[in-house]
Scaffold this motif. Sequence first.
Motif, PDB file in Angstrom:
ATOM      1  N   ALA A 165      36.772 -18.483 129.539  1.00 18.02           N
ATOM      2  CA  ALA A 165      35.423 -17.983 129.812  1.00 18.02           C
ATOM      3  C   ALA A 165      35.148 -18.249 131.280  1.00 18.02           C
ATOM      4  N   ASP A 166      34.946 -17.173 132.049  1.00 19.31           N
ATOM      5  CA  ASP A 166      34.704 -17.331 133.480  1.00 19.31           C
ATOM      6  C   ASP A 166      33.226 -17.249 133.834  1.00 19.31           C
ATOM      7  N   ARG A 167      32.433 -16.703 132.923  1.00 18.93           N
ATOM      8  CA  ARG A 167      30.992 -16.591 133.120  1.00 18.93           C
ATOM      9  C   ARG A 167      30.356 -16.442 131.751  1.00 18.93           C
ATOM     10  N   PHE A 168      29.032 -16.435 131.713  1.00 13.33           N
ATOM     11  CA  PHE A 168      28.316 -16.241 130.458  1.00 13.33           C
ATOM     12  C   PHE A 168      27.828 -14.795 130.364  1.00 13.33           C
ATOM     13  N   GLN A 169      27.956 -14.217 129.194  1.00 10.86           N
ATOM     14  CA  GLN A 169      27.563 -12.831 128.964  1.00 10.86           C
ATOM     15  C   GLN A 169      26.896 -12.769 127.584  1.00 10.86           C
ATOM     16  N   PRO A 170      25.611 -13.128 127.482  1.00  7.95           N
ATOM     17  CA  PRO A 170      24.963 -13.222 126.171  1.00  7.95           C
ATOM     18  C   PRO A 170      24.990 -11.936 125.363  1.00  7.95           C
ATOM     19  N   GLU A 171      24.818 -10.781 125.993  1.00 11.37           N
ATOM     20  CA  GLU A 171      24.742  -9.523 125.254  1.00 11.37           C
ATOM     21  C   GLU A 171      26.107  -8.950 124.908  1.00 11.37           C
ATOM     22  N   ASP A 172      27.105  -9.254 125.698  1.00 10.16           N
ATOM     23  CA  ASP A 172      28.456  -8.722 125.477  1.00 10.16           C
ATOM     24  C   ASP A 172      29.465  -9.832 125.769  1.00 10.16           C
ATOM     25  N   PRO A 173      29.567 -10.812 124.856  1.00 12.27           N
ATOM     26  CA  PRO A 173      30.370 -12.005 125.161  1.00 12.27           C
ATOM     27  C   PRO A 173      31.823 -11.704 125.486  1.00 12.27           C
ATOM     28  N   ALA A 174      32.416 -10.708 124.843  1.00 12.43           N
ATOM     29  CA  ALA A 174      33.825 -10.425 125.086  1.00 12.43           C
ATOM     30  C   ALA A 174      34.077  -9.966 126.520  1.00 12.43           C
ATOM     31  N   ALA A 175      33.050  -9.442 127.184  1.00 14.62           N
ATOM     32  CA  ALA A 175      33.202  -9.001 128.566  1.00 14.62           C
ATOM     33  C   ALA A 175      33.415 -10.165 129.525  1.00 14.62           C
ATOM     34  N   ALA A 176      33.104 -11.384 129.063  1.00 19.05           N
ATOM     35  CA  ALA A 176      33.269 -12.561 129.919  1.00 19.05           C
ATOM     36  C   ALA A 176      34.642 -13.218 129.760  1.00 19.05           C
ATOM     37  N   VAL A 177      35.502 -12.641 128.912  1.00 19.68           N
ATOM     38  CA  VAL A 177      36.825 -13.218 128.664  1.00 19.68           C
ATOM     39  C   VAL A 177      37.791 -12.790 129.769  1.00 19.68           C
TER      40      VAL A 177
END
Length: 326
Positions: free
Chosen positions: A6-18
């Motif tokens: 996890a490089d950042r937090f993405q509450p609405e689209d968590p997989a985008a932060a992988v």
Amino acid sequence: MRAVTADRFQPEDPAAAVVIRDVPDEAPRPGWVRVAVQCAALNHHDVWSLRGVGLREGALPMVLGTDATGTLPDGTPVIVHGVINDPAWRGDDTLDPGRSLLSERYPGTLAEAVWVPAGNVVPRHEDLAPQHAACLPTSYLTAYRLLFTAAQVRPGQTVLVQGAGGGVSTACILLGRAAGLRVWVTSRTEEGRRRALELGAHDAFESGARLPRQVDAVIETVGKATWGHSLRSLLPGGVVAVAGSTTGPDADAELNRVFFRSIRVVGATMGTRDELALLQEMLLATGVRPLLDRMVAMEEAPAALADMARGVVHGKMVIDVAGSVR
């Protein structure tokens, strides 16, 4: 080594932060051991981490994952226990105020190797396949603790599992049936009820439906949407064992019902290293194995986590980290 981070937090689209990247192998800590990861399972904990829940921004980038099986440097196959305690703590692992889970303070298991305290490994029996062993340390250990430590149910008693589709709920159905419990479940969908019956549940009901009779214990991981039904479904003196609140925690506590009917409310988070060892023995004795949704390569982790975030998973998803199982 390759890892899912996890490089950042993405509450609405968590997989985008992988991000799948090369990360340095950790420097050894005194008393810790290196486990070469063979298989690692995904959990909702990973999704929450990507949303910024339970993971500090200052800890980013963080290797995700709490569950794994692999080998020690001498070749011993082991299962990783993901609860990391203060070195000075003695007693129940889950009660340590300073505890954390892998991927919160320390790099997690979705990597080619993970370092853990030497006491955080359980030897893996040769009759337990790596893809099944990898599923045990979070969902199945939580289910084991809910049923047998928190609820303290006994063979012949009836347990109601709220929300049949989740990972912990699925594990409760399989373990409860194997232990001689009468297992009832609820689900919002006909498909969910059908699948629960196929897994071994004795009966399945619509969410909120009136039951044929009251039960000895309720396994509660849903929260606000089912809390009132859980309390109404219990016999006097019954117990509701709680390990989550996926629909929110702000339920009406209905304290009058709790004290008037002598209901016990017991919380549980994962389990101890000793319970993990007993869970493995239970699987070996009964022949029960975790339900697998799919096995995927590390590169497919973002898509798998996206499916988990959308709730379109039935069973555990396992990452074949070493590429030796699929």
